[in-house]
Design a protein around this motif. Structure first.
Motif, PDB file in Angstrom:
ATOM      1  N   UNK A  25       0.830  -1.215   0.000  1.00 10.37           N
ATOM      2  CA  UNK A  25       0.000   0.000   0.000  1.00 10.37           C
ATOM      3  C   UNK A  25       0.860   1.258   0.000  1.00 10.37           C
ATOM      4  N   UNK A  26       1.890   1.274   0.832  1.00  3.78           N
ATOM      5  CA  UNK A  26       2.781   2.434   0.903  1.00  3.78           C
ATOM      6  C   UNK A  26       3.508   2.634  -0.424  1.00  3.78           C
ATOM      7  N   UNK A  27       4.061   1.549  -0.969  1.00 11.00           N
ATOM      8  CA  UNK A  27       4.851   1.650  -2.196  1.00 11.00           C
ATOM      9  C   UNK A  27       4.002   2.116  -3.383  1.00 11.00           C
ATOM     10  N   UNK A  28       2.799   1.581  -3.518  1.00 13.38           N
ATOM     11  CA  UNK A  28       1.966   1.962  -4.657  1.00 13.38           C
ATOM     12  C   UNK A  28       1.310   3.332  -4.448  1.00 13.38           C
ATOM     13  N   UNK A  29       1.140   3.736  -3.210  1.00 14.88           N
ATOM     14  CA  UNK A  29       0.713   5.119  -2.958  1.00 14.88           C
ATOM     15  C   UNK A  29       1.801   6.084  -3.412  1.00 14.88           C
ATOM     16  N   UNK A  30       3.047   5.748  -3.093  1.00  8.50           N
ATOM     17  CA  UNK A  30       4.176   6.586  -3.492  1.00  8.50           C
ATOM     18  C   UNK A  30       4.399   6.551  -4.998  1.00  8.50           C
ATOM     19  N   UNK A  31       4.103   5.402  -5.617  1.00  9.67           N
ATOM     20  CA  UNK A  31       4.340   5.280  -7.059  1.00  9.67           C
ATOM     21  C   UNK A  31       3.446   6.218  -7.864  1.00  9.67           C
ATOM     22  N   UNK A  32       2.329   6.612  -7.284  1.00 13.35           N
ATOM     23  CA  UNK A  32       1.447   7.566  -7.943  1.00 13.35           C
ATOM     24  C   UNK A  32       1.686   8.973  -7.481  1.00 13.35           C
ATOM     25  N   UNK A  40      -6.252   4.897  -5.294  1.00 10.90           N
ATOM     26  CA  UNK A  40      -6.288   3.543  -5.876  1.00 10.90           C
ATOM     27  C   UNK A  40      -5.586   2.506  -4.998  1.00 10.90           C
ATOM     28  N   UNK A  41      -4.509   2.909  -4.322  1.00 13.48           N
ATOM     29  CA  UNK A  41      -3.819   1.967  -3.431  1.00 13.48           C
ATOM     30  C   UNK A  41      -4.691   1.615  -2.233  1.00 13.48           C
ATOM     31  N   UNK A  69      -5.495  -2.064  -8.382  1.00  7.05           N
ATOM     32  CA  UNK A  69      -4.897  -0.726  -8.511  1.00  7.05           C
ATOM     33  C   UNK A  69      -5.112  -0.171  -9.924  1.00  7.05           C
ATOM     34  N   UNK A  70      -4.838  -0.993 -10.926  1.00  3.47           N
ATOM     35  CA  UNK A  70      -5.012  -0.553 -12.314  1.00  3.47           C
ATOM     36  C   UNK A  70      -6.491  -0.408 -12.668  1.00  3.47           C
ATOM     37  N   UNK A  71      -7.291  -1.354 -12.222  1.00  6.91           N
ATOM     38  CA  UNK A  71      -8.710  -1.362 -12.563  1.00  6.91           C
ATOM     39  C   UNK A  71      -9.434  -0.147 -11.983  1.00  6.91           C
TER      40      UNK A  71
END
Length: 205
Positions: A25-32, A40-41, A69-71
């Motif tokens: 969750x943290x990593x994909x929040x940061x990725x955006x 989305x995360x 996340x993508x959907x």
């Protein structure tokens, strides 16, 4: 002895999964860039926890998270803009009252009450998002309605989250490891109970 070892293994396995979910969750929040990644995360995290609570645990965690996340990227970010706009309005209202109308006590009380209502509404927002397939306006209405008709569940959410935040205060490292997923697990679990009660009420016996 075997049963004890099995239970301990199950407990540690769940602790590991919840911590791993929090890291994703943290990593994909940061990725955006946080702004576009947070919603989305967070939706993806709640969707994963909903699957767990429904007894579905046999799936690849990261790949499934990435699928959600993508959907849900654009829909969840549209929701994020709405929630962010409301948050900005509350912030500007507080700023105005404090700097230009500090003597208007009734205005501060009203704004505090609306802010509290908004916070309670947020508790139901993500669980409602992943549990129902609704358009954004219908989603907002449903989450608000659920918050109004389930005060007992709201009370339990507050008590459980207050206890969780107290643990995080005592052990700050735990907040980094379990902060997001811990919050999501508590609210999703209690909200699913509210969803089931609502469904049973609507379903004729």
């Amino acid at each position: 002895m075997h049963n004890i070892n099995t239970k301990l293994y199950s407990i540690f396995n769940w602790i590991t999964l919840v911590a791993y979910l929090n890291v994703i969750w943290i990593l994909l929040s940061l990725s955006g860039g946080i702004v576009l990644g947070f919603f989305p995360a967070t939706v993806s995290m709640f969707a994963i926890i909903r699957k767990w609570l429904k007894g579905d645990t046999n799936f690849p965690l990261f790949r499934t998270f990435l699928h959600y996340y993508k959907k849900e990227f654009w829909k969840s970010n549209r929701l994020g803009f709405i929630i962010g706009g409301l948050f900005l309005i509350f912030t500007l209202d507080y700023w105005y009252l404090i700097h230009y109308s500090p003597e208007v006590i009734w205005g501060q009380i009203l704004l505090f009450a609306l802010s509290l209502l908004f916070l309670l509404f947020i508790f139901y927002l993500f669980p409602t998002y992943v549990h129902y397939d609704l358009k954004l306006i219908a989603l907002l209405k449903q989450a608000f309605l659920l918050m109004l008709i389930h005060p007992l569940h709201t009370f339990f959410i507050i008590v459980c989250l207050a206890s969780l935040f107290f643990v995080f205060y005592l052990i700050p490292a735990a907040a980094f490891i379990f902060g997001g997923s811990g919050y999501a697990f508590i609210t999703m679990w209690l909200c699913m109970n509210a969803f089931h009660k609502l469904h049973n009420t609507k379903t004729p016996s």
